[in-house]
Design a protein around this motif. Structure first.
Motif, mmCIF file in Angstrom:
data_model
loop_
_atom_site.group_PDB
_atom_site.id
_atom_site.type_symbol
_atom_site.label_atom_id
_atom_site.label_comp_id
_atom_site.label_asym_id
_atom_site.label_seq_id
_atom_site.Cartn_x
_atom_site.Cartn_y
_atom_site.Cartn_z
ATOM 1 N N THR A 17 0.844 -1.190 0.000
ATOM 2 C CA THR A 17 0.000 0.000 0.000
ATOM 3 C C THR A 17 0.878 1.238 0.000
ATOM 4 O O THR A 17 2.084 1.163 0.268
ATOM 5 C CB THR A 17 -0.930 0.032 1.222
ATOM 6 N N VAL A 18 0.262 2.370 -0.312
ATOM 7 C CA VAL A 18 0.997 3.625 -0.433
ATOM 8 C C VAL A 18 0.615 4.571 0.690
ATOM 9 O O VAL A 18 -0.450 4.455 1.303
ATOM 10 C CB VAL A 18 0.739 4.298 -1.798
ATOM 11 N N ASP A 19 1.502 5.548 0.955
ATOM 12 C CA ASP A 19 1.183 6.582 1.931
ATOM 13 C C ASP A 19 0.511 7.762 1.233
ATOM 14 O O ASP A 19 0.169 7.685 0.045
ATOM 15 C CB ASP A 19 2.439 7.014 2.699
ATOM 16 N N ASP A 20 0.329 8.860 1.939
ATOM 17 C CA ASP A 20 -0.369 10.015 1.372
ATOM 18 C C ASP A 20 0.397 10.648 0.223
ATOM 19 O O ASP A 20 -0.185 11.393 -0.572
ATOM 20 C CB ASP A 20 -0.625 11.061 2.461
ATOM 21 N N ALA A 21 1.691 10.395 0.145
ATOM 22 C CA ALA A 21 2.516 10.945 -0.940
ATOM 23 C C ALA A 21 2.659 9.956 -2.098
ATOM 24 O O ALA A 21 3.547 10.102 -2.926
ATOM 25 C CB ALA A 21 3.900 11.335 -0.429
ATOM 26 N N TRP A 22 1.770 8.959 -2.134
ATOM 27 C CA TRP A 22 1.743 7.955 -3.201
ATOM 28 C C TRP A 22 3.025 7.120 -3.229
ATOM 29 O O TRP A 22 3.433 6.598 -4.234
ATOM 30 C CB TRP A 22 1.505 8.606 -4.573
ATOM 31 N N ARG A 23 3.657 6.944 -2.064
ATOM 32 C CA ARG A 23 4.880 6.159 -1.961
ATOM 33 C C ARG A 23 4.526 4.772 -1.443
ATOM 34 O O ARG A 23 3.994 4.632 -0.342
ATOM 35 C CB ARG A 23 5.850 6.848 -0.995
ATOM 36 N N PRO A 24 4.830 3.700 -2.198
ATOM 37 C CA PRO A 24 4.630 2.355 -1.649
ATOM 38 C C PRO A 24 5.529 2.183 -0.423
ATOM 39 O O PRO A 24 6.755 2.202 -0.544
ATOM 40 C CB PRO A 24 5.050 1.436 -2.794
ATOM 41 N N ASP A 25 4.910 2.040 0.741
ATOM 42 C CA ASP A 25 5.697 2.061 1.975
ATOM 43 C C ASP A 25 5.481 0.859 2.886
ATOM 44 O O ASP A 25 6.231 0.660 3.838
ATOM 45 C CB ASP A 25 5.407 3.342 2.766
ATOM 46 N N THR A 26 4.441 0.037 2.608
ATOM 47 C CA THR A 26 4.113 -1.042 3.534
ATOM 48 C C THR A 26 3.777 -2.321 2.769
ATOM 49 O O THR A 26 3.051 -2.284 1.777
ATOM 50 C CB THR A 26 2.920 -0.654 4.428
ATOM 51 N N VAL A 27 4.311 -3.445 3.244
ATOM 52 C CA VAL A 27 4.014 -4.762 2.694
ATOM 53 C C VAL A 27 3.094 -5.495 3.669
ATOM 54 O O VAL A 27 3.368 -5.541 4.879
ATOM 55 C CB VAL A 27 5.302 -5.583 2.469
ATOM 56 N N TRP A 28 2.027 -6.051 3.109
ATOM 57 C CA TRP A 28 1.008 -6.704 3.930
ATOM 58 C C TRP A 28 0.859 -8.176 3.546
ATOM 59 O O TRP A 28 1.133 -8.568 2.412
ATOM 60 C CB TRP A 28 -0.347 -6.016 3.739
ATOM 61 N N LEU A 29 0.355 -8.950 4.516
ATOM 62 C CA LEU A 29 0.067 -10.363 4.304
ATOM 63 C C LEU A 29 -1.419 -10.594 4.572
ATOM 64 O O LEU A 29 -1.909 -10.347 5.678
ATOM 65 C CB LEU A 29 0.908 -11.226 5.249
ATOM 66 N N HIS A 30 -2.125 -11.036 3.545
ATOM 67 C CA HIS A 30 -3.548 -11.337 3.671
ATOM 68 C C HIS A 30 -3.757 -12.835 3.547
ATOM 69 O O HIS A 30 -3.349 -13.440 2.555
ATOM 70 C CB HIS A 30 -4.352 -10.621 2.590
ATOM 71 N N GLU A 31 -4.387 -13.441 4.526
ATOM 72 C CA GLU A 31 -4.725 -14.857 4.451
ATOM 73 C C GLU A 31 -6.105 -14.992 3.839
ATOM 74 O O GLU A 31 -7.074 -14.380 4.306
ATOM 75 C CB GLU A 31 -4.697 -15.505 5.829
ATOM 76 N N LEU A 32 -6.182 -15.766 2.766
ATOM 77 C CA LEU A 32 -7.453 -15.920 2.068
ATOM 78 C C LEU A 32 -8.528 -16.441 3.016
ATOM 79 O O LEU A 32 -8.291 -17.349 3.827
ATOM 80 C CB LEU A 32 -7.297 -16.871 0.883
ATOM 81 N N GLY A 33 -9.711 -15.835 2.887
ATOM 82 C CA GLY A 33 -10.827 -16.240 3.718
ATOM 83 C C GLY A 33 -10.943 -15.488 5.020
ATOM 84 O O GLY A 33 -11.890 -15.700 5.781
#
Length: 705
Positions: A208-224
């Protein structure tokens, strides 16, 4: 050259002075109010600019339609990409005549030993085709559509796709079950492009990006599970750095990359335990860049790392994956002037990309002795690269190739025999013959004596280039170490067939001649980019290729900054300047850390907010700051998009208004539903390019040819 039938009055924007003060310097800006994107007065002004541009170019409507038809008639509208093998399937894309967007498909392998792409000319049901995603269906009801993420899980049972329907490059990820056809409840909004499944298919890794459109965070989503329960794998607080993540081809590791223009860092996570703590490959050091990939040598997990620590044009080393900061084995030593670009590792060998002699090159890396076997081609100018190789242990490598005269070509390179198997060459309808066109490279001498390469392509029937002055379309970019490669363009044929010579000025700031070429065109050396372009234009005039009244310059984004600077430096050398999404109010943007990407950009341009010398230097070249009153400008067309998050529409809008103050014939075309890449949909894109080419040809005086 055509003339306007009657005088027309351009939109006149109200001046509302705002004073900007930095380093004891007060600057009055009358058009900064344009930045209020939601203000009805701003929208009305942009719409008035569009109406004026349409009125001024109305006489070109027939030519626009003719060029659009030429592009369309040369393009095989119902076409197929070359299938790529992954797992038990061949993946490919289709386009269908009359439809704006591509269709993503797959077909099953004939056997586990099947490495020859299937014949897609047969009926779809014969090969067992399955449609995965139809962009035309997904785009229904939307003026804009862009696909930012698309991936199928390793087992082939699920697909994720990220869609943007505004042009702001923020994508909503959805997941589809490919067995049942059901769209799962997992829906992740406001993501960056490039999400992917974990190797076991349980998780999605996204950024995801911050307010300055900078990709700053990596996330892990578990399906379901609920998106609100997603785990943050990595966050980068430093506003100078972007973040990205992806799995190695071996599926052994998740690599999290952190980078600015001059510094990088990687973190490694075991793909079998994605919740484990990431460990750093090499701790970041200011000015040091590196990139790594996993391989297995004699049963040991290793990383091949390309880096510039004490190696301006990079070297390749090998380290133990268990201890990346341990001993380094040099595989490919640094060679000044031969820029190593990247390495892709496979089970049995690697593929290395590099630049030498101003051209991109590709070679096979032997793990045992570190030797490179270069793929050879017989054209003097060409572009080549590896791509579409997801498998860990293939006998073939997919290679993309092309030149100014050779349409885009796909080969499979058989590693064991060094054979190139032609899989497809971009069809060009209407009897296109490459032999009817010529390409060559010439060299201009810059003000400091540096030799600047210029690539040329033209149609032979109009005579040899340089034999007599001809219309010239001169293109340039020159930033971020980005190289303008010799590539084919169907749309360009509409100009070449009217006698225009297309030329690329490979100016400093790009990467064509190695890392030093880039260093000499950035920060406090940025003016070299602009003066190099001027010197290339002078060379083409002095050598008899063209005359000033028969040359149009073009550049986009950072190349649009180049166009604005050149318009101020040497307006007398050009009949017209075409600036696409131009970065022409550079100083205002780079002074404001709240704007998208500004802080990241300080490594490229310098930090004028905190450094008075950088401020003064940028002010000396920023196009909006330096519009002249003492010289007539060539005709100017600036093209932008309202939802562009990289170069805001406000920059060209302000620039055109300032140019009008000094009597310049400047036009602004703003797409009201689009982003940095312009409109979506191939037919829309062709019409947009036809609009630009019609204007360009009109300025060159060949609109009626």
């Amino acid at each position: 050259m055509s003339t306007d039938a009657a005088p027309r009055t351009p939109p006149v924007a109200t001046r509302t002075p705002i004073v900007r003060s930095h380093h004891g310097d007060d600057v009055e800006d009358g058009y900064e109010w344009f930045r209020a994107k939601e203000d009805a007065a701003v929208v009305a002004h942009l719409e008035a600019e569009n109406a004026y541009t349409e009125q001024r170019t109305a006489h070109l409507a027939g030519l626009r339609e003719k060029i659009f038809t030429e592009i369309k008639d040369r393009t095989l509208e119902t076409d197929l990409s070359v299938p790529t093998r992954r797992g038990d399937w061949w993946y490919y894309g289709r386009t269908v005549e009359g439809q704006q967007y591509g269709i993503q498909c797959r077909a099953p392998l004939a056997s586990p030993d099947d490495w020859t792409p299937p014949d897609l000319s047969v009926a779809a049901d014969v090969i067992g085709e399955q449609i995965l995603l139809d962009g035309n269906v997904e785009a229904e009801g939307h003026e804009f559509f862009s696909l930012g993420s698309f991936e199928v899980s390793n087992d082939g049972n699920r697909m994720l796709f990220g869609i943007d329907v505004a042009g702001d490059e923020r994508y909503t990820i959805r997941v589809r079950d490919l067995v049942t056809g059901e769209t799962l409840p997992d829906e992740i909004p406001d993501t960056f492009a490039g999400a992917g499944f974990s190797p076991d298919g349980r998780f999605i890794v996204y950024t995801t990006v911050d307010d300055a459109w900078r990709p700053d965070t990596v996330w892990l989503h578990e399906l379901g599970t609920a998106v609100s329960a997603d785990e943050r794998l990595f966050h980068e607080p430093d506003e100078r750095f972007w973040v990205g993540a992806g799995f190695t081809r071996s599926d052994k590791y998740l690599m999290i990359g952190v980078g600015s223009s001059i510094t990088s860092e990687e973190w490694i996570v075991d793909a079998a335990d994605l919740r484990s703590t990431p460990r750093v490959v090499w701790p970041r050091t200011e000015g040091i860049e590196y990139d790594s990939d996993h391989a297995v040598i004699d049963g040991e997990d290793v990383l091949y790392i390309l880096h510039n620590d004490g190696a301006l044009d990079f070297e390749l080393v090998r380290v133990a994956a268990s201890d990346p900061s341990g001993p380094r084995e040099v595989v490919l030593p640094h060679r000044p002037g031969e820029r190593l670009l990247g390495v892709s590792t496979f089970r049995d060998w690697g593929v290395v990309g590099y630049r030498s002699g101003g051209l991109a090159r590709l070679g096979m890396l032997d793990y045992a002795d570190g030797t490179i076997r270069e793929l050879e081609f017989d054209e003097p100018l060409y572009s080549v690269g590896a791509g579409g190789n997801p498998e860990w242990a293939p006998p073939l490598i997919r290679v993309g190739y092309g030149s100014f005269v050779t349409p885009g070509t796909v080969y499979d390179y058989e590693v064991a025999t060094s054979e190139l198997h032609l899989r497809k060459r971009q069809p060009v309808l209407g009897g296109y013959e490459p032999s009817e066109y010529a390409q060559e490279r010439v060299w201009a001498t810059a003000q400091d004596g540096t030799q600047i390469p210029i690539s040329l392509v033209w149609k032979r029937s109009f005579g040899d280039a340089g034999a007599a002055p001809r219309p010239v379309h001169l293109y340039g970019y020159g930033s971020y170490e980005h190289s303008i490669e010799p590539g084919f363009s169907v749309a360009r044929l509409s100009a070449l067939d009217r006698g225009v010579i297309f030329a690329v000025a490979h100016v400093r700031g790009g990467g064509e001649m190695g890392r030093q070429w880039y260093e000499d065109g950035k920060l406090l050396h940025k003016r070299n980019t602009f003066t190099d372009f001027v010197d290339c234009a002078l060379h083409l005039i002095d050598s008899g290729y063209t005359t000033a009244d028969r040359m149009v310059a073009e550049g986009g984004s950072a190349g649009g900054l180049l166009m604005g600077a050149v318009a101020n430096l040497a307006p007398e050398l050009f009949a017209g300047i075409l600036a696409d999404v131009p970065f022409v109010d550079a100083l205002t943007t780079i002074l404001d850390p709240s704007l998208p990407l500004t802080v990241i950009e300080w490594d490229e341009w310098g930090d004028p907010l905190h450094n008075a010398d950088v401020y003064a230097y940028m002010k000396s070249y920023s196009p909006y700051e330096n519009v002249r009153t003492d010289a007539p400008y060539p005709k100017i067309l600036a093209v932008t998009s309202l939802n562009d998050t990289r170069v805001l529409y406000v920059e060209p809008a302000k620039w055109v208004a300032r140019l009008r103050e000094v009597g310049a014939d400047a036009l602004l075309k703003c797409e009201m539903v689009a982003g940095h890449g312009g409109v979506s949909g191939r037919y829309n894109a062709w019409r947009e390019r036809a609009f630009e080419l019609a204007w360009l040809l009109d300025v060159l005086g060949v609109a009626e040819v």
